[in-house]
Design an enzyme around this catalytic site. Sequence first.
Site, mmCIF file in Angstrom:
data_model
loop_
_atom_site.group_PDB
_atom_site.id
_atom_site.type_symbol
_atom_site.label_atom_id
_atom_site.label_comp_id
_atom_site.label_asym_id
_atom_site.label_seq_id
_atom_site.Cartn_x
_atom_site.Cartn_y
_atom_site.Cartn_z
ATOM 1 N N HIS A 152 -4.498 25.058 3.457
ATOM 2 C CA HIS A 152 -5.445 25.106 2.342
ATOM 3 C C HIS A 152 -4.761 25.533 1.054
ATOM 4 O O HIS A 152 -3.940 26.427 1.100
ATOM 5 C CB HIS A 152 -6.565 26.094 2.691
ATOM 6 C CG HIS A 152 -7.663 26.103 1.697
ATOM 7 N ND1 HIS A 152 -8.533 25.042 1.539
ATOM 8 C CD2 HIS A 152 -8.017 27.037 0.783
ATOM 9 C CE1 HIS A 152 -9.389 25.337 0.576
ATOM 10 N NE2 HIS A 152 -9.097 26.528 0.105
ATOM 11 N N LYS B 96 10.176 -2.125 -5.444
ATOM 12 C CA LYS B 96 8.713 -2.047 -5.619
ATOM 13 C C LYS B 96 8.261 -0.600 -5.806
ATOM 14 O O LYS B 96 7.508 -0.282 -6.702
ATOM 15 C CB LYS B 96 8.040 -2.699 -4.412
ATOM 16 C CG LYS B 96 6.539 -2.739 -4.390
ATOM 17 C CD LYS B 96 5.875 -1.507 -3.826
ATOM 18 C CE LYS B 96 6.357 -1.039 -2.501
ATOM 19 N NZ LYS B 96 5.991 -1.863 -1.358
ATOM 20 N N CYS C 99 14.119 -5.806 1.731
ATOM 21 C CA CYS C 99 13.642 -4.436 1.496
ATOM 22 C C CYS C 99 14.401 -3.764 0.355
ATOM 23 O O CYS C 99 13.808 -3.215 -0.559
ATOM 24 C CB CYS C 99 13.769 -3.621 2.785
ATOM 25 S SG CYS C 99 13.378 -1.889 2.539
ATOM 26 N N TYR D 271 -0.712 -7.064 0.902
ATOM 27 C CA TYR D 271 0.107 -5.940 0.436
ATOM 28 C C TYR D 271 0.671 -6.195 -0.972
ATOM 29 O O TYR D 271 0.538 -5.376 -1.865
ATOM 30 C CB TYR D 271 1.336 -5.789 1.342
ATOM 31 C CG TYR D 271 1.170 -5.128 2.664
ATOM 32 C CD1 TYR D 271 1.538 -3.797 2.847
ATOM 33 C CD2 TYR D 271 0.729 -5.836 3.774
ATOM 34 C CE1 TYR D 271 1.466 -3.190 4.090
ATOM 35 C CE2 TYR D 271 0.649 -5.228 5.020
ATOM 36 C CZ TYR D 271 1.012 -3.908 5.179
ATOM 37 O OH TYR D 271 0.941 -3.304 6.407
ATOM 38 N N GLU E 282 -0.374 -4.331 -4.459
ATOM 39 C CA GLU E 282 0.641 -3.405 -4.994
ATOM 40 C C GLU E 282 1.047 -3.808 -6.409
ATOM 41 O O GLU E 282 1.130 -2.971 -7.316
ATOM 42 C CB GLU E 282 1.870 -3.377 -4.065
ATOM 43 C CG GLU E 282 1.575 -2.664 -2.754
ATOM 44 C CD GLU E 282 2.761 -2.553 -1.815
ATOM 45 O OE1 GLU E 282 2.699 -1.739 -0.883
ATOM 46 O OE2 GLU E 282 3.759 -3.292 -1.988
ATOM 47 N N GLU F 120 -6.261 18.604 4.822
ATOM 48 C CA GLU F 120 -7.003 19.532 5.687
ATOM 49 C C GLU F 120 -8.347 18.936 6.102
ATOM 50 O O GLU F 120 -8.923 19.329 7.109
ATOM 51 C CB GLU F 120 -7.195 20.887 5.003
ATOM 52 C CG GLU F 120 -8.115 20.870 3.798
ATOM 53 C CD GLU F 120 -8.250 22.253 3.146
ATOM 54 O OE1 GLU F 120 -8.580 23.210 3.851
ATOM 55 O OE2 GLU F 120 -8.023 22.351 1.919
ATOM 56 N N CYS G 106 10.660 -3.486 -0.735
ATOM 57 C CA CYS G 106 10.140 -2.111 -0.660
ATOM 58 C C CYS G 106 10.733 -1.161 -1.700
ATOM 59 O O CYS G 106 10.001 -0.435 -2.368
ATOM 60 C CB CYS G 106 10.434 -1.511 0.717
ATOM 61 S SG CYS G 106 10.372 -2.661 2.080
HETATM 62 P P1 NDP Z 1 0.003 -10.614 3.309
HETATM 63 O O1 NDP Z 1 0.004 -11.337 4.581
HETATM 64 O O2 NDP Z 1 -0.185 -9.136 3.301
HETATM 65 O O3 NDP Z 1 -1.090 -11.230 2.340
HETATM 66 C C1 NDP Z 1 -1.114 -12.566 2.028
HETATM 67 C C2 NDP Z 1 -2.344 -12.827 1.198
HETATM 68 O O4 NDP Z 1 -2.346 -14.157 0.731
HETATM 69 C C3 NDP Z 1 -3.621 -12.619 2.010
HETATM 70 O O5 NDP Z 1 -4.553 -11.977 1.165
HETATM 71 C C4 NDP Z 1 -4.028 -14.043 2.343
HETATM 72 O O6 NDP Z 1 -5.401 -14.203 2.491
HETATM 73 C C5 NDP Z 1 -3.562 -14.778 1.102
HETATM 74 N N1 NDP Z 1 -3.260 -16.192 1.344
HETATM 75 C C6 NDP Z 1 -2.496 -16.727 2.308
HETATM 76 N N2 NDP Z 1 -2.431 -18.068 2.187
HETATM 77 C C7 NDP Z 1 -3.172 -18.387 1.114
HETATM 78 C C8 NDP Z 1 -3.500 -19.603 0.485
HETATM 79 N N3 NDP Z 1 -3.053 -20.760 0.940
HETATM 80 N N4 NDP Z 1 -4.288 -19.559 -0.615
HETATM 81 C C9 NDP Z 1 -4.763 -18.408 -1.090
HETATM 82 N N5 NDP Z 1 -4.478 -17.211 -0.523
HETATM 83 C C10 NDP Z 1 -3.701 -17.192 0.566
HETATM 84 O O7 NDP Z 1 1.361 -11.055 2.602
HETATM 85 P P2 NDP Z 1 2.145 -10.497 1.347
HETATM 86 O O8 NDP Z 1 2.736 -11.694 0.710
HETATM 87 O O9 NDP Z 1 1.298 -9.606 0.521
HETATM 88 O O10 NDP Z 1 3.288 -9.627 2.025
HETATM 89 C C11 NDP Z 1 4.073 -10.184 3.081
HETATM 90 C C12 NDP Z 1 4.326 -9.176 4.158
HETATM 91 O O11 NDP Z 1 5.303 -8.256 3.714
HETATM 92 C C13 NDP Z 1 3.111 -8.325 4.504
HETATM 93 O O12 NDP Z 1 2.337 -8.900 5.506
HETATM 94 C C14 NDP Z 1 3.712 -7.028 4.943
HETATM 95 O O13 NDP Z 1 3.885 -7.073 6.324
HETATM 96 C C15 NDP Z 1 5.032 -6.982 4.207
HETATM 97 N N6 NDP Z 1 4.939 -6.021 3.101
HETATM 98 C C16 NDP Z 1 4.821 -4.706 3.387
HETATM 99 C C17 NDP Z 1 4.711 -3.780 2.374
HETATM 100 C C18 NDP Z 1 4.557 -2.351 2.715
HETATM 101 O O14 NDP Z 1 4.886 -1.956 3.835
HETATM 102 N N7 NDP Z 1 4.043 -1.512 1.810
HETATM 103 C C19 NDP Z 1 4.731 -4.176 0.971
HETATM 104 C C20 NDP Z 1 4.839 -5.602 0.775
HETATM 105 C C21 NDP Z 1 4.943 -6.472 1.809
HETATM 106 P P3 NDP Z 1 -6.169 -13.791 3.866
HETATM 107 O O15 NDP Z 1 -6.281 -12.304 3.846
HETATM 108 O O16 NDP Z 1 -7.489 -14.472 3.714
HETATM 109 O O17 NDP Z 1 -5.358 -14.323 4.977
#
Ligand code: NDP
Length: 463
Positions: free
Chosen positions: A438, A50, A42, A179, A183, A443, A47
């Site tokens: 407002h 980022k 983080c 995410y 982002e 709102e 976080c």
């Molecule tokens: P996510 O789980 O959010 O997203 C992973 C993405 O990769 C999904 O779109 C998934 O597709 C895709 N994917 C997974 N495997 C493959 C593959 N083999 N080939 C192609 N695409 C694939 O993970 P992130 O890496 O974005 O982030 C990790 C975690 O960190 C998040 O789940 C979140 O909990 C946390 N995080 C939180 C943030 C916040 O609070 N603002 C910011 C950044 C991270 P599909 O949808 O089809 O499964």
Amino acid sequence: MARDYDLFVIGAGSGGVRAARKAAEAGARVGIAESDRIGGTCVIRGCVPKKLLVYASQFSEAFEDSAGYGWTLGEARFDWPTLIANKDKEIARLEGLYRANLERSNVEIFESRAVLAGDHRVRLEALGQTVTADTILVATGGRANPHADLPGHEHCITSNEAFHLERLPEKILIAGGGYIAVEFAGIFNGLGVDTTLVYRGGEVLSRFDMDLRRLLHAEMTNKGIRILCRTIFERIEKRPDGRLRAHLSTGEIEDADSIMLAVGRLPNTDGLGLEAAGVELDARGAIVVDAYSKTAVDHIFAIGDVTDRLQLTPVAIHEAMCFVDTVYRGRPTRPDHDLVATAVFSHPEIGTVGLTEDEARLRHADLDIYKTAFRPMRHTLSGRSDRMLMKLVVEPDSGRILGAHVLGPDAGEMAQLLAIPLKMGAKIADFDRTMAVHPTAAEELVTFAGPTERIRAGESVAA
Ligand code: NDP
């Protein structure tokens, strides 16, 4: 024979640091080991940096929008190395605070990788030392999935490297639709990079409400981000000029300066000696824990991303507090993973808490949907066409709000506050009798004239 520590924590990220400090403050003798920088994902590579990059990327639109408000600006120029240097300075400051807080709580810090080494023992590899502890807490977090089955993945970056690029690429391709992918797509696009998102699914952000997903897709596209759904990288190659060439499943070939993989994060459990110690792992390699974060071994606990419950910093911190209450304060406490609000710092931002409409439909035959999409006031003079979306998913009999979803400026801030009434069991009538502030965007949440859609026995009926 007394062991060296009451508690030894492996991993000084958000969860590990909080558990170590609070256990020490409760009177435990505590040691903590970290093989990287204190602060974890983080603070060091997640976080916090980022969000700083998100802020940086938002200025380009703010400069454009200012014209409608009467401003004339000179030529705007952006310097990536300045941003990265300033970001690094801030991260170093925060790391120092984390370290100081641990020291102030009398937690002994070991800068070493630590592995389990048999009965109550932890080996500190960099120091050639073994310590013993009554309780061991594994809080090693996760790491970016390197996508090892993608030929040429070694030419790609993950979010780790994105924070330290020497130069801003002119063109980037990003794999994923979660995410991190959305982002960073917003960050790079806002900083002027030609950005393409390559996502395997039908719509980005698979775990979010479909209305938000669709509008986010449309708004990202309006801002110039190209989104290729139902598409994956088949192979990546490095060209003689140093640029990368991606072969897509659609047969297209895309060249870019950089390719970023954001396809999820994996729990950091490799080589920690967990299996030998009797700690159970699931199919993804995450540590299996009970409702109190205890592993299959009585004296070994695990919290945070390494347990893959909800990969969110505040959740890891909450699990840490519950662990300390359970083990050191005589108050067995289960982490509460229900109604956890979350924000995606995409452009535009998303803030959400509770059930999506699709999730609610699976559990409830009848629902009332309250939905509004509008142009936020700030864009009346800016001329920007961005829309904002607010949606409440309500259980009609009780009036209880099951989910609240916002897309638009400050959606994350709204989600934090919406989480309180939802956690309290708020009903739509509570929102209706709340006076509006407002003029604000929020709102809209308390001024609905009635449901915009009624679902009865699973079917949409006239509102
Ligand atoms: P996510 O789980 O959010 O997203 C992973 C993405 O990769 C999904 O779109 C998934 O597709 C895709 N994917 C997974 N495997 C493959 C593959 N083999 N080939 C192609 N695409 C694939 O993970 P992130 O890496 O974005 O982030 C990790 C975690 O960190 C998040 O789940 C979140 O909990 C946390 N995080 C939180 C943030 C916040 O609070 N603002 C910011 C950044 C991270 P599909 O949808 O089809 O499964």
